[in-house]
Design a protein around this motif. Structure first.
Motif, PDB file in Angstrom:
ATOM      1  N   PHE A   1       0.840  -1.192   0.000  1.00  0.00           N
ATOM      2  CA  PHE A   1       0.000   0.000   0.000  1.00  0.00           C
ATOM      3  C   PHE A   1       0.880   1.250   0.000  1.00  0.00           C
ATOM      4  CE2 PHE A   1      -3.099  -3.105   1.269  1.00  0.00           C
ATOM      5  CZ  PHE A   1      -4.325  -2.608   0.832  1.00  0.00           C
ATOM      6  N   ALA A   2       0.300   2.302  -0.514  1.00  0.00           N
ATOM      7  CA  ALA A   2       0.962   3.601  -0.447  1.00  0.00           C
ATOM      8  C   ALA A   2       0.878   4.132   0.963  1.00  0.00           C
ATOM      9  CB  ALA A   2       0.302   4.571  -1.419  1.00  0.00           C
ATOM     10  N   ALA A   3       1.670   5.180   1.240  1.00  0.00           N
ATOM     11  CA  ALA A   3       1.693   5.734   2.588  1.00  0.00           C
ATOM     12  C   ALA A   3       0.334   6.267   3.005  1.00  0.00           C
ATOM     13  CB  ALA A   3       2.733   6.853   2.661  1.00  0.00           C
ATOM     14  N   ALA A   4      -0.499   6.601   2.033  1.00  0.00           N
ATOM     15  CA  ALA A   4      -1.823   7.134   2.368  1.00  0.00           C
ATOM     16  C   ALA A   4      -2.770   6.065   2.892  1.00  0.00           C
ATOM     17  CB  ALA A   4      -2.430   7.804   1.140  1.00  0.00           C
ATOM     18  N   GLY A   5      -2.392   4.784   2.762  1.00  0.00           N
ATOM     19  CA  GLY A   5      -3.251   3.693   3.225  1.00  0.00           C
ATOM     20  C   GLY A   5      -4.323   3.352   2.204  1.00  0.00           C
ATOM     21  N   GLY A   6      -5.365   2.597   2.639  1.00  0.00           N
ATOM     22  CA  GLY A   6      -6.441   2.209   1.731  1.00  0.00           C
ATOM     23  C   GLY A   6      -7.187   0.976   2.259  1.00  0.00           C
ATOM     24  N   THR A   7      -7.949   0.357   1.407  1.00  0.00           N
ATOM     25  CA  THR A   7      -8.734  -0.835   1.798  1.00  0.00           C
ATOM     26  C   THR A   7      -8.392  -2.000   0.889  1.00  0.00           C
ATOM     27  OG1 THR A   7     -10.577  -0.188   0.369  1.00  0.00           O
ATOM     28  CG2 THR A   7     -10.643   0.576   2.655  1.00  0.00           C
ATOM     29  N   ASN A  25      -2.735  -8.557  13.026  1.00  0.00           N
ATOM     30  CA  ASN A  25      -1.598  -8.566  13.938  1.00  0.00           C
ATOM     31  C   ASN A  25      -0.935  -7.187  14.052  1.00  0.00           C
ATOM     32  OD1 ASN A  25      -1.866 -11.429  14.310  1.00  0.00           O
ATOM     33  ND2 ASN A  25      -0.957 -11.665  12.263  1.00  0.00           N
ATOM     34  N   ALA A  26      -1.510  -6.133  13.413  1.00  0.00           N
ATOM     35  CA  ALA A  26      -0.944  -4.766  13.441  1.00  0.00           C
ATOM     36  C   ALA A  26      -2.060  -3.790  13.746  1.00  0.00           C
ATOM     37  CB  ALA A  26      -0.289  -4.418  12.107  1.00  0.00           C
ATOM     38  N   THR A  27      -1.748  -2.843  14.577  1.00  0.00           N
ATOM     39  CA  THR A  27      -2.779  -1.880  14.978  1.00  0.00           C
ATOM     40  C   THR A  27      -3.229  -1.009  13.828  1.00  0.00           C
ATOM     41  OG1 THR A  27      -1.074  -0.292  15.636  1.00  0.00           O
ATOM     42  CG2 THR A  27      -1.911  -1.799  17.340  1.00  0.00           C
ATOM     43  N   TRP A  28      -2.396  -0.851  12.830  1.00  0.00           N
ATOM     44  CA  TRP A  28      -2.734   0.047  11.722  1.00  0.00           C
ATOM     45  C   TRP A  28      -3.488  -0.655  10.602  1.00  0.00           C
ATOM     46  CZ3 TRP A  28       0.034  -1.522   7.365  1.00  0.00           C
ATOM     47  CH2 TRP A  28       1.180  -2.288   7.593  1.00  0.00           C
ATOM     48  N   ILE A  29      -3.741  -2.015  10.824  1.00  0.00           N
ATOM     49  CA  ILE A  29      -4.558  -2.774   9.873  1.00  0.00           C
ATOM     50  C   ILE A  29      -5.831  -3.191  10.617  1.00  0.00           C
ATOM     51  CG2 ILE A  29      -4.714  -4.765   8.345  1.00  0.00           C
ATOM     52  CD1 ILE A  29      -1.643  -4.825   8.285  1.00  0.00           C
TER      53      ILE A  29
END
Length: 486
Positions: A1-7, A25-29
């Motif tokens: 993914f790009a730094a901007a994130g996404g779905t 397993n990651a808070t940012w997912i």
């Protein structure tokens, strides 16, 4: 993914009746849906924006299998606020804000000019303040410099100083002989200036350009016009006025007749003031053109200029020889004394301007000359026409004896201005109102500029006492002189 994130979505294929689960397993997912299921299904998740400048990796455990999610690092962006600033010549201080999109975005600020100095905040991470100082600008020219940080540019523009100029003096009076003048310019160190002359008789000899303080020197040429004159220079934008006095006035006449008309190659006299620094007679032959530093220059109607030969100079009188070959008409006479003082006048040149010298050097009275007596035996005797009377302080006539009928008596008169006589027939002489025979009118032969008139004396003049001698050539009359006859 790009730094901007996404779905994203993970498709699950399983036998019917087979149960499965999904976990991050990651808070940012974050799993949005499909956290568990039976058989075929799907897991939807969201990857949050990466707030750091480091790439990161996280995993999902889906149906007992690991799915790895990789996300790019945040790309730092930088902004300087404001983007420019102006200062006057005195300089000053200021600050500019650095804005970044992440606290981990590092940056450094640099200046491209030594007069723009970063005083604090030269580097940092995240947002920060850059402080700077601007030095005084001593130049009249504006200048520009930049501070660069995070690839962004902050511009500083500074105005130059306003130059001021002052002259040590704004005017000067110079003598008619001309001279050298110096004036000093005062200004700021880096201020440039120029000096120009608006008069052809004023020449700048040094200091035509300069920076800061400096001298300007110029010369004024001698004034050979008939009037006072003014000229100006522009020095560092200021007007400098030069006033030059007119030449002293002089008058010049025939040295014999004291009349205004003068012939080329004749003897003339100048009267004036400050004509020479001392009295000095000529002591050389040929005559000099300079005596005691004094010279006389004649400019005729055709524009020809010649230096005159000099017999004698003093402060109030000059005896000189009009140069031969000058054109007829009005001519100027310019005297330059030993100290440079100028005197100017005009004369009228004519080809023939007869004049007779008087014994008392005043243009009238007893004539300057001799009597030639030729006796019967052919012998010749010269006699004086006058003698000096100490009691009277002047020359007095000696009567001419015409009583001897066996003798021939001739009058030899000295003068100037008639050597260019074309024909003896143009010469007329009257003595005591009676016509007399002219035998010669021309060069005397021995002395420079001196002419001679020879006349036969008739015995019918005997006993008549003092008589006027009138002499003319082609209608141009000389000054009358006198003789005495027993």
């Amino acid at each position: 993914f790009a730094a901007a994130g996404g779905t994203g979505v993970i498709e699950i294929t399983a036998n019917s009746g087979c149960a499965w689960t999904a976990a991050s397993n990651a808070t940012w997912i974050t799993i949005n849906s499909g956290g568990s299921g039976i058989g075929i299904g799907a897991v939807a998740y969201t990857v949050a924006a990466n707030p750091t400048t480091l790439a990161r990796t996280g995993t999902l455990t889906v149906a007992e299998r690991t799915v790895t999610i990789t996300q790019e690092a945040l790309t730092c962006t930088y902004e300087l606020m404001p983007t420019s600033q102006s200062f006057d010549a005195t300089g000053g201080t200021g600050n500019v804000e650095m804005k970044t999109n992440a606290a981990t975005c590092s940056w450094a600020a640099t200046s491209n000019a030594d007069w723009l100095t970063i005083t604090s905040g030269g580097s940092g991470s995240g947002n920060g303040t850059i402080r700077y100082s601007v030095s005084a600008n001593n130049s009249p020219n504006s200048r520009r410099a930049t501070i660069t940080g995070g690839g962004q540019i902050f511009s500083v523009t500074q105005a130059g100083i306003t130059c001021t100029y002052q002259l040590s003096k704004t005017s000067e009076n110079v003598p008619n002989s001309g001279g050298v003048v110096e004036v000093n310019v005062t200004s700021q160190t880096s201020c440039t200036w120029t000096a120009t002359s608006q008069a052809i008789w004023i020449t700048i000899t040094s200091g035509a350009t300069g920076t800061g303080n400096g001298p300007v020197a110029f010369t004024a040429s001698p004034n050979i016009t008939t009037a006072q004159r003014q000229g100006t220079l522009t020095i560092a934008g200021q007007t400098f006025t030069v006033t030059q006095s007119a030449p002293n006035a002089l008058s010049s006449v025939s040295a014999a007749s004291y009349l205004a008309a003068i012939a080329p190659d004749s003897i003339a006299v100048i009267f004036g003031t400050n004509l020479a620094t001392r009295a000095e007679p000529a002591g050389t032959n040929p005559l000099p053109t300079t005596l005691a530093g004094t010279s006389v220059r004649i400019r005729d109607s055709a524009g020809t200029e010649r230096l005159a030969s000099l017999f004698f100079v003093s402060a109030t009188q000059i005896n000189y020889l009009i140069p031969a070959g000058l054109a007829e008409g009005a001519a100027s006479v310019l005297v330059t004394s030993g100290d440079g003082t100028l005197s100017l006048g005009t004369i009228t040149l004519t080809n023939v301007a007869p004049g007779l010298f008087a014994a008392n050097a005043n243009g009238s009275g007893i004539a300057a000359g001799l009597v030639l007596r030729v006796k019967a035996d052919g012998s010749q005797v010269y006699e004086n026409l006058a003698q000096f009377d100490a009691a009277q302080g002047r020359f007095v006539p000696l009567p001419i004896d015409l009583s001897n009928a066996t003798e021939q008596v001739f009058l030899l008169l000295f003068g100037t201005g008639f050597r260019n006589t074309a024909r003896l027939s143009d010469v007329t002489v009257q003595i005591g109102g009676a016509s007399a025979e002219a035998l010669y009118a021309g060069r005397q032969g021995d002395l420079v500029g001196l002419d001679q008139l020879n006349v036969r004396l008739n015995r019918n003049l005997m006993g008549r006492g003092e008589l006027d001698v009138l002499f003319s050539i082609a209608g141009r009359s000389a000054n009358p002189v006198r003789i005495s006859v027993k």
